[in-house]
Design a protein around this motif. Structure first.
Motif, mmCIF file in Angstrom:
data_model
loop_
_atom_site.group_PDB
_atom_site.id
_atom_site.type_symbol
_atom_site.label_atom_id
_atom_site.label_comp_id
_atom_site.label_asym_id
_atom_site.label_seq_id
_atom_site.Cartn_x
_atom_site.Cartn_y
_atom_site.Cartn_z
ATOM 1 N N ILE A 12 -73.549 -21.544 8.380
ATOM 2 C CA ILE A 12 -72.381 -21.112 7.968
ATOM 3 C C ILE A 12 -72.576 -22.936 7.005
ATOM 4 C CG2 ILE A 12 -70.029 -21.541 7.463
ATOM 5 C CD1 ILE A 12 -70.239 -19.412 10.283
ATOM 6 N N ILE A 13 -72.137 -23.698 5.604
ATOM 7 C CA ILE A 13 -72.740 -24.446 5.347
ATOM 8 C C ILE A 13 -70.878 -25.646 5.365
ATOM 9 C CG2 ILE A 13 -73.812 -26.335 3.439
ATOM 10 C CD1 ILE A 13 -75.710 -24.465 3.286
ATOM 11 N N GLY A 14 -70.359 -25.833 5.775
ATOM 12 C CA GLY A 14 -68.888 -26.190 5.726
ATOM 13 C C GLY A 14 -68.065 -26.223 6.841
ATOM 14 N N ALA A 15 -66.911 -27.512 6.906
ATOM 15 C CA ALA A 15 -66.753 -27.115 8.684
ATOM 16 C C ALA A 15 -65.297 -26.787 8.496
ATOM 17 C CB ALA A 15 -67.087 -27.239 9.799
ATOM 18 N N GLY A 16 -64.647 -26.701 7.075
ATOM 19 C CA GLY A 16 -63.189 -27.181 6.453
ATOM 20 C C GLY A 16 -62.779 -25.918 7.298
ATOM 21 N N PRO A 17 -61.361 -24.744 6.293
ATOM 22 C CA PRO A 17 -61.323 -23.605 7.053
ATOM 23 C C PRO A 17 -61.659 -22.278 6.429
ATOM 24 C CG PRO A 17 -58.959 -25.425 5.848
ATOM 25 C CD PRO A 17 -60.762 -25.904 5.575
ATOM 26 N N ALA A 18 -62.603 -22.753 5.791
ATOM 27 C CA ALA A 18 -63.091 -21.388 5.201
ATOM 28 C C ALA A 18 -64.344 -20.998 5.909
ATOM 29 C CB ALA A 18 -63.895 -21.675 3.761
ATOM 30 N N GLY A 19 -65.424 -22.563 6.479
ATOM 31 C CA GLY A 19 -66.587 -22.424 7.411
ATOM 32 C C GLY A 19 -65.890 -22.100 8.604
ATOM 33 N N LEU A 20 -65.061 -22.654 9.399
ATOM 34 C CA LEU A 20 -64.879 -21.928 11.065
ATOM 35 C C LEU A 20 -63.970 -20.671 10.328
ATOM 36 C CD1 LEU A 20 -62.344 -25.395 11.455
ATOM 37 C CD2 LEU A 20 -64.827 -25.246 12.514
ATOM 38 N N VAL A 36 -71.830 -25.935 10.245
ATOM 39 C CA VAL A 36 -73.092 -27.779 10.280
ATOM 40 C C VAL A 36 -71.733 -28.476 9.187
ATOM 41 C CG1 VAL A 36 -75.341 -27.490 10.752
ATOM 42 C CG2 VAL A 36 -74.598 -27.038 8.300
ATOM 43 N N ASP A 37 -72.197 -29.621 9.488
ATOM 44 C CA ASP A 37 -70.954 -30.866 8.262
ATOM 45 C C ASP A 37 -71.023 -31.654 8.245
ATOM 46 O OD1 ASP A 37 -67.328 -29.529 7.117
ATOM 47 O OD2 ASP A 37 -68.109 -31.690 7.322
ATOM 48 N N LYS A 38 -71.488 -32.214 6.559
ATOM 49 C CA LYS A 38 -72.158 -33.658 6.577
ATOM 50 C C LYS A 38 -71.112 -34.722 7.128
ATOM 51 C CE LYS A 38 -70.426 -34.327 2.084
ATOM 52 N NZ LYS A 38 -70.202 -34.535 0.595
ATOM 53 N N GLN A 47 -53.910 -32.977 3.968
ATOM 54 C CA GLN A 47 -54.901 -32.498 2.852
ATOM 55 C C GLN A 47 -53.702 -31.323 3.776
ATOM 56 O OE1 GLN A 47 -57.843 -33.379 1.662
ATOM 57 N NE2 GLN A 47 -58.421 -31.824 1.852
ATOM 58 N N ALA A 48 -54.225 -30.035 3.079
ATOM 59 C CA ALA A 48 -53.437 -28.607 3.215
ATOM 60 C C ALA A 48 -52.596 -28.460 4.262
ATOM 61 C CB ALA A 48 -54.576 -28.035 3.109
ATOM 62 N N ASP A 49 -51.065 -28.011 4.299
ATOM 63 C CA ASP A 49 -50.253 -28.377 4.821
ATOM 64 C C ASP A 49 -49.617 -26.163 5.062
ATOM 65 O OD1 ASP A 49 -48.870 -28.251 2.994
ATOM 66 O OD2 ASP A 49 -47.747 -30.211 3.892
ATOM 67 N N GLY A 50 -49.050 -25.276 3.902
ATOM 68 C CA GLY A 50 -48.641 -24.427 3.881
ATOM 69 C C GLY A 50 -49.757 -22.991 4.230
ATOM 70 N N GLY A 136 -71.829 -34.370 10.771
ATOM 71 C CA GLY A 136 -73.145 -35.534 10.431
ATOM 72 C C GLY A 136 -74.433 -34.453 9.836
ATOM 73 N N VAL A 137 -74.512 -33.420 9.899
ATOM 74 C CA VAL A 137 -75.919 -32.787 9.671
ATOM 75 C C VAL A 137 -75.649 -32.041 8.077
ATOM 76 C CG1 VAL A 137 -76.976 -30.582 10.281
ATOM 77 C CG2 VAL A 137 -76.673 -32.018 12.339
ATOM 78 N N LEU A 138 -76.285 -32.241 7.125
ATOM 79 C CA LEU A 138 -76.039 -32.014 6.033
ATOM 80 C C LEU A 138 -77.872 -31.120 5.312
ATOM 81 C CD1 LEU A 138 -75.236 -34.320 3.003
ATOM 82 C CD2 LEU A 138 -77.133 -34.479 5.024
ATOM 83 N N ASP A 328 -48.175 -41.620 6.550
ATOM 84 C CA ASP A 328 -49.778 -41.384 7.264
ATOM 85 C C ASP A 328 -50.318 -41.088 6.460
ATOM 86 O OD1 ASP A 328 -48.941 -39.556 9.758
ATOM 87 O OD2 ASP A 328 -50.198 -37.590 9.161
ATOM 88 N N TRP A 329 -50.492 -39.950 5.083
ATOM 89 C CA TRP A 329 -51.851 -40.116 4.268
ATOM 90 C C TRP A 329 -51.555 -40.504 3.173
ATOM 91 C CZ3 TRP A 329 -52.837 -35.613 1.854
ATOM 92 C CH2 TRP A 329 -53.720 -35.297 0.998
ATOM 93 N N TRP A 330 -51.861 -40.064 2.071
ATOM 94 C CA TRP A 330 -51.579 -40.142 0.698
ATOM 95 C C TRP A 330 -53.394 -39.691 0.200
ATOM 96 C CZ3 TRP A 330 -53.474 -43.028 -3.454
ATOM 97 C CH2 TRP A 330 -54.291 -44.374 -2.872
ATOM 98 N N LEU A 351 -71.047 -18.162 -1.430
ATOM 99 C CA LEU A 351 -70.044 -18.713 -1.070
ATOM 100 C C LEU A 351 -68.538 -18.524 -1.453
ATOM 101 C CD1 LEU A 351 -72.205 -19.983 -5.375
ATOM 102 C CD2 LEU A 351 -71.856 -20.869 -2.970
ATOM 103 N N ALA A 352 -67.995 -19.056 -0.140
ATOM 104 C CA ALA A 352 -66.472 -18.568 -0.362
ATOM 105 C C ALA A 352 -65.827 -19.881 -0.778
ATOM 106 C CB ALA A 352 -66.542 -18.084 1.297
ATOM 107 N N GLY A 353 -64.228 -20.064 -0.093
ATOM 108 C CA GLY A 353 -63.289 -21.350 -0.672
ATOM 109 C C GLY A 353 -63.544 -21.929 -1.626
ATOM 110 N N ASP A 354 -63.181 -23.552 -1.763
ATOM 111 C CA ASP A 354 -63.029 -24.231 -2.852
ATOM 112 C C ASP A 354 -64.481 -24.503 -3.653
ATOM 113 O OD1 ASP A 354 -60.421 -24.387 -2.135
ATOM 114 O OD2 ASP A 354 -60.818 -27.040 -1.986
#
Ligand code: FAD
Length: 688
Positions: A12-20, A36-38, A47-50, A136-138, A328-330, A351-354
């Motif tokens: 799985i490449i990318g550990a955002g919500p889709a990869g997880l 893995v995630d870079k 980021q997302a909250d809903g 740190g792996v891509l 907190d963030w912008w 491919l999945a997600g964004d």
């Protein structure tokens, strides 16, 4: 430095919500996988909250819905604010945030970092700590050996992975003088793809690489997906000129609805959305009328600062006052709606997600739809990799999810235009947006946004009439590869009428039933855990009627026959419910029925070490403390005669039929599961 080489079932490449989500399925299905995630760190802010109803149902099936439900802020009401005839904003409407009665959950908000935390804990628990995000792996190259793609046992995808240094893997923050973390490095206002640069730097110092041979690869690497580019696929669609800023602040204000979700249209200063959040935080989505894209179509992100964004918010909310001490963030983003041209290559790389759909975040869809993509895909890839399911089921991923992505883009296109447009001054003001139309779109959008209107088209996992080209994603390739069960529209209508509240292709809704053995009430969906098992739900009807009991006995005899799908799907030495679990709901009085006397053993299997299984037979009856779920009525099932329903591991209804339709049920499972030969030889099932 030597390059190591290894095999893995799923990379799985990318550990955002889709990869997880994909990794969670691998953990729950017991599949050998890597993720893995870079980036060297997970998200801690913004980021997302809903979280929509369907995502919460999914979290519950994975085992952490309660954590999200407890920590989050619950969204109950939406207030609409529009300018009156004097141009001053005032509250014009209130509507419920989630359509009443749609799900046992309602929309909540909790930031993406916490959600990613829940996933990481869950993956650790279910994989026995064998699946960990490698940070740190891509990837730097990906090749598919076309000669091997049809070989179930082959590892046809070769990926070269590169490990970055701590410094290389740390995202660069924008230099605005502000100490508050920003999300611009993940925003679509960032034009450059930094992978090439990272790889070049790492190559220059002869950084560490390894070669991985995978059976399947899932690219969940976000909107600027490297995997998508490596496959040569594109996103179709375009950006608009609307730029929005986002701030998470603790507000100091006299605006009365600051703890409600609000959609605010000012007369001349743009629009604003208020999202009340956990820990006193409030998220503001603010239209930035002063920032416009340049000739390249992209806005200059260096001009966007928290002061600029907040100044715009103050103007929109005027005459109400708003200020803050804590941010907190912008971030900022440009609205654009795009869908991937293809979601897979050779049914080996997905491919999945964004990576395959991008749109504005205001409708709170991106994370939800991204996770739901992988909730659709993960079990399919995992069970095929394990040798439980046939490879042909993989085609249904694109046919099912590309259509959802297209619907999402259409919805977002309409919603964003209505949100970003200036309110109409009167009925003659053709350029302005009608606030009635906006409210109507909001109400209709709520059904779509909940994630519960998804209705998958025909495939070997969903028995309904029509072909995939018509009802799937419309692509020619899908039409050719998705095997459909032949069923006429008339036959289908008769079968569907047996359980009108369980539409084939939609997720199983939840009503309370009682455990026959101990009288404990359960939401039925709670019994449909995300553990990779298909389910047969036997609505046994009135088991106390001799005629109905004879029908149930005949069904169970077929079910328990060695030549039937249940025995032939179960690997040697494993429990009879390890691939397909049979659950029963009957409609007789609980106190007049006995588990062991009235129900055939196939419905509550016996184990010599643990005795009868008391968690498989349920009753639609009144509970002592939690009322009456009225499940038969709500599922639209006849209380005397019942029916049979096949449910996929992701809780979607695959088939509905009579108790006498065992042959059809058998064919359903023959279409998607690897069954052993009818003579009992266990050669076809390969379990590793
Ligand atoms: P991402 O979350 O982008 O994750 C991709 C991962 O892949 C990242 O961890 C990245 O580091 C990694 N990666 C990228 N390239 C590589 C590579 N080459 N190699 C290895 N790893 C790589 N959605 C909602 O549902 N609700 C909301 O309320 C909402 N609000 C939002 C607010 C804002 C301000 C923004 C910006 C987005 C919002 N979204 C919302 C959208 C949501 O954040 C995304 O849709 C969601 O994160 C997509 O998940 P993903 O896993 O597909 O991609």
């Amino acid at each position: 430095m030597a390059t190591t080489e290894s095999n893995v079932d799923v990379l799985i490449i990318g550990a955002g919500p889709a990869g997880l989500m994909a990794a969670a399925w691998m953990a729950h299905c017991g599949v050998k996988a890597r993720i893995v995630d870079k980036r060297n760190t997970k998200i801690f802010y913004g980021q997302a909250d809903g979280l929509q109803c369907r995502s919460l149902e999914i979290f519950d099936s994975l085992g952490f819905g309660d954590r999200a439900w407890k920590e989050a802020n619950h969204m109950i009401e939406i207030c609409m604010w529009n300018p009156g005839s004097d141009g001053v904003i005032r509250r014009s409407d209130r509507i419920p945030d989630t359509i009443v009665g749609l799900s046992r959950f309602q929309q909540i908000v909790l930031h993406q970092g916490r959600i990613e935390r829940f996933f990481l804990d869950n993956i650790k628990k279910y994989s026995g700590d064998t699946i960990k995000v490698e940070r740190g792996v891509l990837p730097e190259s990906l090749e598919i050996d076309e000669a091997k793609v049809d070989d179930d046992l082959a590892y046809p995808v070769t990926v070269r992975l590169r490990t970055l240094t701590e410094e290389e893997a740390t995202p660069v923050q924008q230099q605005t003088g502000s100490k508050v973390p920003d999300g611009l490095f993940r925003s679509n206002l960032t034009a450059v793809d930094d992978e090439d640069d990272l790889i070049r730097k790492s190559q220059a110092r002869a950084g560490v690489t390894e070669i991985v041979h995978a059976k399947y690869v899932i690219g969940c690497d976000g909107a600027r997906s490297w995997t998508r580019r490596a496959l040569g696929f594109e996103l179709d669609g375009e950006a608009t000129d609307f730029i929005w800023g986002v701030m998470d602040i603790i507000p100091i204000t006299d605006f009365p609805d600051i703890r409600m979700r609000c959609a605010i249209h000012s007369a001349e200063n743009g629009s604003l959305m208020v999202i009340p959040r956990e820990n006193r935080l409030v998220r503001l989505y603010i239209q930035l009328k002063e920032v416009t894209p340049d000739a390249s179509g992209r806005a200059d992100r260096s001009k966007i600062t928290p002061d600029l964004i907040f100044g715009a918010a103050q103007k929109i909310l005027s005459p109400y006052k708003i200020d803050y001490e804590y941010c907190d963030w912008w971030t900022a983003y440009q609205i654009g709606q795009r869908v991937g041209t293809s979601f897979e290559s050779h049914n080996r790389v997905f491919l999945a997600g964004d990576a395959v759909h991008t749109h504005s975040p205001k409708a709170g869809q991106g994370m939800n739809v991204s996770m739901q993509d992988c909730f659709n895909l993960g079990w399919k890839v995992g069970l095929v990799a394990k040798g439980v399911c046939k490879r042909s089921i993989l085609s249904s991923y694109q046919s099912e999810r590309r259509r959802v992505a297209q619907d999402l883009i259409d919805f977002d296109h309409k919603f964003s235009r209505l949100f970003s447009g200036r309110p109409a001054k009167d009925v003659m003001d053709a350029e302005g947006v009608s606030m009635e139309e906006f409210k109507d779109a909001f109400l209709k959008g709520n059904m779509f946004a909940s994630g519960l209107s998804v209705n998958y088209g025909p495939s070997n996992l969903v028995v309904k009439p029509g072909d995939a080209a018509e009802q799937g994603d419309g692509s020619e390739r899908t039409a050719k590869t998705v095997a459909t069960h032949a069923i006429t529209a008339d036959d289908f209508a008769k079968k569907q009428a047996l359980a009108s509240g369980l539409p084939v292709g939609m997720r199983v809704n939840s009503f309370k039933v009682l455990n026959q053995a101990c009288a404990r009430p359960w939401h039925f969906q709670e019994r449909l855990k995300a553990d990779g098992r298909f389910r047969v739900v036997l609505f046994a009807g009135n088991i106390l009627s001799p005629e109905q009991k004879a029908r149930v006995d005949r069904f169970c005899k077929a079910l328990d026959a060695p030549a039937g799908f249940l025995h032939r799907a179960t690997p040697a030495g494993q429990k009879i419910d390890s691939v397909v679990e049979v659950l029963t709901i009957h409609s007789s009085r609980r106190t007049e029925t006995e588990l062991l006397r009235d129900f055939p053993a196939a419905l509550h299997p016996f184990d010599e070490h643990t005795g009868w299984d008391y968690n498989k037979v349920f009753v639609d009856d009144v509970s002592y403390h939690e009322g009456f779920g009225d499940a038969y009525k709500n599922y639209g099932v006849d209380k005397e005669r019942g029916c049979v329903v096949a449910v996929r591991p992701d809780q979607y209804v695959g088939w509905v039929g009579e108790l006498e339709d065992f042959e059809e049920l058998h064919k359903y499972f023959e279409g998607c599961l690897m069954l052993t030969a009818p003579d009992g030889a266990k050669t076809e099932v390969v379990v590793r």
